[in-house]
Design a protein around this motif. Structure first.
Motif, PDB file in Angstrom:
ATOM      1  N   ALA A   1       0.839  -1.207   0.000  1.00  0.00           N
ATOM      2  CA  ALA A   1       0.000   0.000   0.000  1.00  0.00           C
ATOM      3  C   ALA A   1       0.870   1.251   0.000  1.00  0.00           C
ATOM      4  CB  ALA A   1      -0.929  -0.001   1.212  1.00  0.00           C
ATOM      5  N   GLY A   2       1.990   1.193   0.660  1.00  0.00           N
ATOM      6  CA  GLY A   2       2.897   2.325   0.685  1.00  0.00           C
ATOM      7  C   GLY A   2       3.701   2.495  -0.590  1.00  0.00           C
ATOM      8  N   MET A   3       3.714   1.487  -1.441  1.00  0.00           N
ATOM      9  CA  MET A   3       4.499   1.533  -2.681  1.00  0.00           C
ATOM     10  C   MET A   3       3.643   1.633  -3.935  1.00  0.00           C
ATOM     11  SD  MET A   3       7.452  -1.230  -2.116  1.00  0.00           S
ATOM     12  CE  MET A   3       7.848  -1.792  -0.491  1.00  0.00           C
ATOM     13  N   MET A   4       2.429   2.102  -3.810  1.00  0.00           N
ATOM     14  CA  MET A   4       1.520   2.112  -4.965  1.00  0.00           C
ATOM     15  C   MET A   4       1.956   3.067  -6.073  1.00  0.00           C
ATOM     16  SD  MET A   4      -0.466  -0.305  -4.463  1.00  0.00           S
ATOM     17  CE  MET A   4      -1.473  -0.111  -5.881  1.00  0.00           C
ATOM     18  N   ARG A   5       2.948   3.918  -5.828  1.00  0.00           N
ATOM     19  CA  ARG A   5       3.455   4.787  -6.900  1.00  0.00           C
ATOM     20  C   ARG A   5       4.241   4.002  -7.928  1.00  0.00           C
ATOM     21  NH1 ARG A   5       5.373  10.430  -4.104  1.00  0.00           N
ATOM     22  NH2 ARG A   5       3.285  10.971  -3.404  1.00  0.00           N
ATOM     23  N   ARG A   6       4.752   2.888  -7.523  1.00  0.00           N
ATOM     24  CA  ARG A   6       5.544   2.075  -8.433  1.00  0.00           C
ATOM     25  C   ARG A   6       4.612   1.206  -9.271  1.00  0.00           C
ATOM     26  NH1 ARG A   6       8.271   3.622  -4.448  1.00  0.00           N
ATOM     27  NH2 ARG A   6      10.477   3.793  -4.175  1.00  0.00           N
ATOM     28  N   PRO A   7       4.849   1.116 -10.566  1.00  0.00           N
ATOM     29  CA  PRO A   7       3.930   0.340 -11.423  1.00  0.00           C
ATOM     30  C   PRO A   7       3.909  -1.144 -11.086  1.00  0.00           C
ATOM     31  CG  PRO A   7       5.643   1.435 -12.742  1.00  0.00           C
ATOM     32  CD  PRO A   7       5.879   1.807 -11.327  1.00  0.00           C
ATOM     33  N   TRP A   8       5.003  -1.701 -10.593  1.00  0.00           N
ATOM     34  CA  TRP A   8       5.039  -3.123 -10.281  1.00  0.00           C
ATOM     35  C   TRP A   8       4.202  -3.459  -9.055  1.00  0.00           C
ATOM     36  CZ3 TRP A   8       6.765  -3.941  -5.432  1.00  0.00           C
ATOM     37  CH2 TRP A   8       7.641  -3.012  -4.881  1.00  0.00           C
ATOM     38  N   ALA A   9       3.854  -2.458  -8.249  1.00  0.00           N
ATOM     39  CA  ALA A   9       3.080  -2.724  -7.034  1.00  0.00           C
ATOM     40  C   ALA A   9       1.690  -3.269  -7.371  1.00  0.00           C
ATOM     41  CB  ALA A   9       2.981  -1.466  -6.184  1.00  0.00           C
ATOM     42  N   TRP A  10       1.129  -2.852  -8.499  1.00  0.00           N
ATOM     43  CA  TRP A  10      -0.180  -3.374  -8.905  1.00  0.00           C
ATOM     44  C   TRP A  10      -0.081  -4.867  -9.221  1.00  0.00           C
ATOM     45  CZ3 TRP A  10      -4.688  -0.913  -8.359  1.00  0.00           C
ATOM     46  CH2 TRP A  10      -4.634   0.456  -8.118  1.00  0.00           C
ATOM     47  N   HIS A  11       0.994  -5.268  -9.869  1.00  0.00           N
ATOM     48  CA  HIS A  11       1.193  -6.688 -10.170  1.00  0.00           C
ATOM     49  C   HIS A  11       1.448  -7.477  -8.883  1.00  0.00           C
ATOM     50  CE1 HIS A  11       1.213  -5.692 -14.374  1.00  0.00           C
ATOM     51  NE2 HIS A  11       2.196  -4.837 -14.195  1.00  0.00           N
ATOM     52  N   ALA A  12       2.233  -6.888  -7.990  1.00  0.00           N
ATOM     53  CA  ALA A  12       2.502  -7.551  -6.711  1.00  0.00           C
ATOM     54  C   ALA A  12       1.216  -7.692  -5.893  1.00  0.00           C
ATOM     55  CB  ALA A  12       3.553  -6.768  -5.924  1.00  0.00           C
ATOM     56  N   LEU A  72     -11.836 -10.492  -5.655  1.00  0.00           N
ATOM     57  CA  LEU A  72     -12.900  -9.798  -6.379  1.00  0.00           C
ATOM     58  C   LEU A  72     -12.799  -8.282  -6.186  1.00  0.00           C
ATOM     59  CD1 LEU A  72     -15.889 -12.197  -5.644  1.00  0.00           C
ATOM     60  CD2 LEU A  72     -14.719 -11.856  -7.833  1.00  0.00           C
ATOM     61  N   VAL A  73     -12.515  -7.858  -4.966  1.00  0.00           N
ATOM     62  CA  VAL A  73     -12.362  -6.424  -4.693  1.00  0.00           C
ATOM     63  C   VAL A  73     -11.160  -5.878  -5.452  1.00  0.00           C
ATOM     64  CG1 VAL A  73     -11.869  -4.717  -2.895  1.00  0.00           C
ATOM     65  CG2 VAL A  73     -13.511  -6.541  -2.461  1.00  0.00           C
ATOM     66  N   TRP A  74     -10.063  -6.611  -5.465  1.00  0.00           N
ATOM     67  CA  TRP A  74      -8.867  -6.175  -6.180  1.00  0.00           C
ATOM     68  C   TRP A  74      -9.134  -6.135  -7.691  1.00  0.00           C
ATOM     69  CZ3 TRP A  74      -4.827  -3.600  -4.776  1.00  0.00           C
ATOM     70  CH2 TRP A  74      -3.715  -3.537  -5.611  1.00  0.00           C
ATOM     71  N   GLY A  75      -9.869  -7.111  -8.187  1.00  0.00           N
ATOM     72  CA  GLY A  75     -10.242  -7.088  -9.602  1.00  0.00           C
ATOM     73  C   GLY A  75     -11.052  -5.851  -9.955  1.00  0.00           C
ATOM     74  N   TYR A  76     -11.949  -5.457  -9.067  1.00  0.00           N
ATOM     75  CA  TYR A  76     -12.715  -4.237  -9.308  1.00  0.00           C
ATOM     76  C   TYR A  76     -11.806  -3.013  -9.279  1.00  0.00           C
ATOM     77  CZ  TYR A  76     -16.138  -0.543  -8.933  1.00  0.00           C
ATOM     78  OH  TYR A  76     -16.862   0.592  -9.152  1.00  0.00           O
ATOM     79  N   ALA A  77     -10.847  -2.975  -8.360  1.00  0.00           N
ATOM     80  CA  ALA A  77      -9.904  -1.852  -8.306  1.00  0.00           C
ATOM     81  C   ALA A  77      -9.089  -1.787  -9.597  1.00  0.00           C
ATOM     82  CB  ALA A  77      -8.986  -1.976  -7.093  1.00  0.00           C
TER      83      ALA A  77
END
Length: 143
Positions: A91-102, A129-134
């Motif tokens: 959550a603290g690293m969401m600026r990095r594009p790889w964080a979404w994959h992680a 399911l929640v992450w898929g919606y995000a």
């Protein structure tokens, strides 16, 4: 009257077109805008909020699982705590594009933790399911 009529709620022009271009509200000659001041920041906040909520639910679920399920061992508790810590760190690293994959991998690992206890699988499915919606909202807003 020269200004907007009393019943006019839109920010359009007197000729009926929207402020951005055509009558449908689309900006002239460009892609559809989300209406957010900073769409990247809003999407990062959505991802971070989802992960923090997941971490909170995981930590708070330990005791009810132990009371109801009964057979939640030390390895399962350690796994839940490790997943919660990983979610907070991501959550603290969401600026990095790889964080979404992680974050997506984290959802899969949580579902695999269902091998330790069935309730972890249930939590994994719900948060997947929640992450898929995000991810869907991210794709819609950022294009």
């Amino acid at each position: 009257m020269t200004g907007p009529e009393r019943g006019d709620v839109g920010g359009g022009r007197p000729d009926g077109t929207a402020a951005g271009g055509d009558p449908g509200g689309q900006p002239a000659g460009g892609p559809r805008r989300s209406g957010l001041r900073n769409p990247d920041r809003a999407v990062r906040g959505l991802g971070a909020g989802t992960l923090v909520l997941e971490a909170l639910v995981l930590v708070l679920a330990i005791q009810p699982i132990r009371v109801v399920g009964g057979d939640l061992g030390g390895a399962a508790i350690g796994t839940v705590v490790a997943l919660a810590v990983a979610a907070v760190l991501l959550a603290g690293m969401m600026r990095r594009p790889w964080a979404w994959h992680a974050g997506t991998v984290l959802q899969g690992v949580l579902m695999l933790a269902g091998l330790l206890h069935w309730s972890l699988l249930a939590l994994g499915v719900v948060f997947a399911l929640v992450w898929g919606y995000a991810l869907h909202v991210r794709r819609v807003i950022l294009g």
